[in-house]
Write a protein that holds these residues in place. Structure first.
Motif, PDB file in Angstrom:
ATOM      1  N   PRO A 221       0.794  -1.222   0.000  1.00 16.67           N
ATOM      2  CA  PRO A 221       0.000   0.000   0.000  1.00 16.67           C
ATOM      3  C   PRO A 221       0.827   1.273   0.000  1.00 16.67           C
ATOM      4  O   PRO A 221       0.372   2.294  -0.484  1.00 16.67           O
ATOM      5  CB  PRO A 221      -0.822  -0.105   1.289  1.00 16.67           C
ATOM      6  CG  PRO A 221      -0.035  -1.034   2.162  1.00 16.67           C
ATOM      7  CD  PRO A 221       0.654  -1.989   1.227  1.00 16.67           C
TER       8      PRO A 221
ATOM      9  N   PRO B 120       1.730   3.611   2.381  1.00 17.04           N
ATOM     10  CA  PRO B 120       0.926   4.696   2.927  1.00 17.04           C
ATOM     11  C   PRO B 120       1.649   6.042   2.980  1.00 17.04           C
ATOM     12  O   PRO B 120       1.015   7.080   2.932  1.00 17.04           O
ATOM     13  CB  PRO B 120       0.579   4.216   4.340  1.00 17.04           C
ATOM     14  CG  PRO B 120       1.652   3.228   4.681  1.00 17.04           C
ATOM     15  CD  PRO B 120       2.020   2.590   3.382  1.00 17.04           C
TER      16      PRO B 120
ATOM     17  N   CYS C 259       1.568   8.979  -3.940  1.00 18.96           N
ATOM     18  CA  CYS C 259       1.095   8.455  -5.229  1.00 18.96           C
ATOM     19  C   CYS C 259       0.546   7.038  -5.123  1.00 18.96           C
ATOM     20  O   CYS C 259       0.044   6.507  -6.112  1.00 18.96           O
ATOM     21  CB  CYS C 259       2.229   8.478  -6.249  1.00 18.96           C
ATOM     22  SG  CYS C 259       2.639  10.125  -6.850  1.00 18.96           S
ATOM     23  N   SER C 260       0.651   6.428  -3.943  1.00 12.46           N
ATOM     24  CA  SER C 260       0.274   5.018  -3.852  1.00 12.46           C
ATOM     25  C   SER C 260      -1.185   4.775  -4.228  1.00 12.46           C
ATOM     26  O   SER C 260      -1.496   3.767  -4.852  1.00 12.46           O
ATOM     27  CB  SER C 260       0.584   4.453  -2.468  1.00 12.46           C
ATOM     28  OG  SER C 260      -0.181   5.092  -1.478  1.00 12.46           O
ATOM     29  N   ASN C 261      -2.087   5.698  -3.885  1.00 12.99           N
ATOM     30  CA  ASN C 261      -3.494   5.503  -4.263  1.00 12.99           C
ATOM     31  C   ASN C 261      -3.667   5.549  -5.777  1.00 12.99           C
ATOM     32  O   ASN C 261      -4.415   4.743  -6.346  1.00 12.99           O
ATOM     33  CB  ASN C 261      -4.388   6.546  -3.593  1.00 12.99           C
ATOM     34  CG  ASN C 261      -4.547   6.311  -2.106  1.00 12.99           C
ATOM     35  OD1 ASN C 261      -4.355   5.196  -1.622  1.00 12.99           O
ATOM     36  ND2 ASN C 261      -4.868   7.357  -1.368  1.00 12.99           N
ATOM     37  N   ASP C 262      -2.987   6.489  -6.444  1.00  9.28           N
ATOM     38  CA  ASP C 262      -3.048   6.557  -7.909  1.00  9.28           C
ATOM     39  C   ASP C 262      -2.491   5.273  -8.518  1.00  9.28           C
ATOM     40  O   ASP C 262      -3.070   4.692  -9.441  1.00  9.28           O
ATOM     41  CB  ASP C 262      -2.230   7.743  -8.440  1.00  9.28           C
ATOM     42  CG  ASP C 262      -2.754   9.091  -7.980  1.00  9.28           C
ATOM     43  OD1 ASP C 262      -3.958   9.198  -7.677  1.00  9.28           O
ATOM     44  OD2 ASP C 262      -1.945  10.036  -7.917  1.00  9.28           O
TER      45      ASP C 262
ATOM     46  N   ASP D  82      -2.111   2.293  -7.057  1.00  7.58           N
ATOM     47  CA  ASP D  82      -2.972   1.152  -6.741  1.00  7.58           C
ATOM     48  C   ASP D  82      -4.175   1.102  -7.675  1.00  7.58           C
ATOM     49  O   ASP D  82      -4.547   0.041  -8.168  1.00  7.58           O
ATOM     50  CB  ASP D  82      -3.470   1.225  -5.293  1.00  7.58           C
ATOM     51  CG  ASP D  82      -2.415   0.845  -4.276  1.00  7.58           C
ATOM     52  OD1 ASP D  82      -1.418   0.211  -4.651  1.00  7.58           O
ATOM     53  OD2 ASP D  82      -2.590   1.189  -3.093  1.00  7.58           O
ATOM     54  N   TYR D  83      -4.782   2.257  -7.897  1.00  5.75           N
ATOM     55  CA  TYR D  83      -5.968   2.303  -8.769  1.00  5.75           C
ATOM     56  C   TYR D  83      -5.606   1.804 -10.166  1.00  5.75           C
ATOM     57  O   TYR D  83      -6.297   0.944 -10.725  1.00  5.75           O
ATOM     58  CB  TYR D  83      -6.533   3.723  -8.842  1.00  5.75           C
ATOM     59  CG  TYR D  83      -7.675   3.832  -9.821  1.00  5.75           C
ATOM     60  CD1 TYR D  83      -8.959   3.419  -9.474  1.00  5.75           C
ATOM     61  CD2 TYR D  83      -7.459   4.296 -11.111  1.00  5.75           C
ATOM     62  CE1 TYR D  83     -10.000   3.484 -10.379  1.00  5.75           C
ATOM     63  CE2 TYR D  83      -8.501   4.360 -12.029  1.00  5.75           C
ATOM     64  CZ  TYR D  83      -9.762   3.960 -11.665  1.00  5.75           C
ATOM     65  OH  TYR D  83     -10.787   4.013 -12.576  1.00  5.75           O
TER      66      TYR D  83
ATOM     67  N   TYR E  49       8.005   1.114  -3.251  1.00  7.42           N
ATOM     68  CA  TYR E  49       6.797   0.644  -3.931  1.00  7.42           C
ATOM     69  C   TYR E  49       7.159   0.217  -5.354  1.00  7.42           C
ATOM     70  O   TYR E  49       6.806  -0.876  -5.798  1.00  7.42           O
ATOM     71  CB  TYR E  49       5.771   1.769  -3.944  1.00  7.42           C
ATOM     72  CG  TYR E  49       4.422   1.416  -4.526  1.00  7.42           C
ATOM     73  CD1 TYR E  49       3.305   1.322  -3.707  1.00  7.42           C
ATOM     74  CD2 TYR E  49       4.231   1.222  -5.887  1.00  7.42           C
ATOM     75  CE1 TYR E  49       2.051   1.039  -4.225  1.00  7.42           C
ATOM     76  CE2 TYR E  49       2.996   0.937  -6.415  1.00  7.42           C
ATOM     77  CZ  TYR E  49       1.905   0.841  -5.587  1.00  7.42           C
ATOM     78  OH  TYR E  49       0.661   0.554  -6.103  1.00  7.42           O
TER      79      TYR E  49
END
Length: 196
Positions: A93, A95, A99-102, A104-105, A179
Motif C-alpha cells: 500500500p 501509505p 502516489c500510492s493511491n493513484d 494502486d488504482y 513501492y
C-alpha cells in the motif's frame, strides 16, 4: 457456442460453453496442456496460467485452444491481446507515498484506464530516480510510474491523466521508491530501454 476470456488479474483462462464436462475435458492452448481448476463446472472451465503457458503465449496474437472431451474435439482460434503472465503478489500500500493511491488504482484497473495484469515494459533505478513503465499495446498507451528526490524535495507521478505529487521528506521518496522497486522484484526487469 464457446468463448474464451482471460482474467489477467488472477492469471486464469475461462472457457464458457455447454456440456464442458470437467471430469473428462482436456485442454491445450498454443500446444501447452492445461490443468483444470477444481472449481470448473459444466459451463465454465477455469484454467490457471502456468509458467509453461506464459512462455508459449508470450506475445499478442492468435493461438489455437483445443478442447477435447467425451463429445469430441473442438478447436477455437483465440486472440490474446497481451502476453500471458503469472500473477504476482499484491503491491504494497505504501501509505507514506502520496502516489500510492493513484498507482494502486491503475494497477487494479483494466485497460484502457489502467494496466491490471500487464508486465512492466522497463524499469530504471539510479537511487534518486526510480521509474517503472508499462506499454499497453491494445490502447497504444504508456503508463509511467516514477519518483525522484533531489536532496531537499521531490515528486512522484502516474503519467497519463495522473497529477504530480510533491514529496516533502526523504521518507516519502523512500516509500515511493520501495513501492516501485517491489514491482520490479515481483515481475523482474524486462531489459527494455525506458522511453520516458
Amino acid at each position: 457456442m464457446h468463448s474464451v476470456k482471460i482474467d489477467y488479474n488472477v492469471g486464469q483462462l475461462l472457457v464458457y460453453g455447454e456440456n464442458l464436462d470437467p471430469m473428462t475435458a482436456s485442454i491445450s492452448l498454443g500446444g501447452v496442456a492445461l490443468s483444470l481448476d477444481v472449481s470448473s463446472t459444466a459451463d465454465t472451465l477455469l484454467l490457471p496460467v502456468t509458467e509453461a503457458l506464459a512462455a508459449a503465449v508470450n506475445s499478442m496474437g492468435n493461438y489455437v485452444l483445443v478442447l477435447s472431451n467425451d463429445g469430441g474435439t473442438l478447436s477455437l482460434s483465440t486472440f490474446i491481446p497481451i502476453a500471458l503472465s503469472l500473477p504476482g503478489p499484491p503491491l504494497p500500500p505504501g501509505p507514506e507515498c502520496p502516489c500510492s493511491n493513484d498507482w494502486d488504482y491503475a494497477s487494479n484497473t483494466a485497460s484502457p484506464n489502467g494496466f491490471a495484469g500487464q508486465t512492466p515494459y522497463c524499469d530504471q533505478d539510479t537511487g534518486s530516480f526510480v521509474t517503472v513503465q508499462y506499454y499497453d499495446v491494445t490502447a497504444s498507451n504508456y503508463w509511467v510510474l516514477w519518483t525522484e528526490w533531489n536532496g531537499s524535495s521531490g515528486y512522484c507521478e502516474l503519467v497519463i491523466d495522473g497529477p504530480s505529487r510533491d514529496l516533502i521528506t526523504e521518507n516519502q521518496f523512500n516509500a515511493c521508491a520501495d513501492y516501485l522497486r517491489n514491482i520490479v522484484t515481483v515481475y523482474g526487469s524486462q531489459n527494455m530501454t525506458c522511453v520516458f
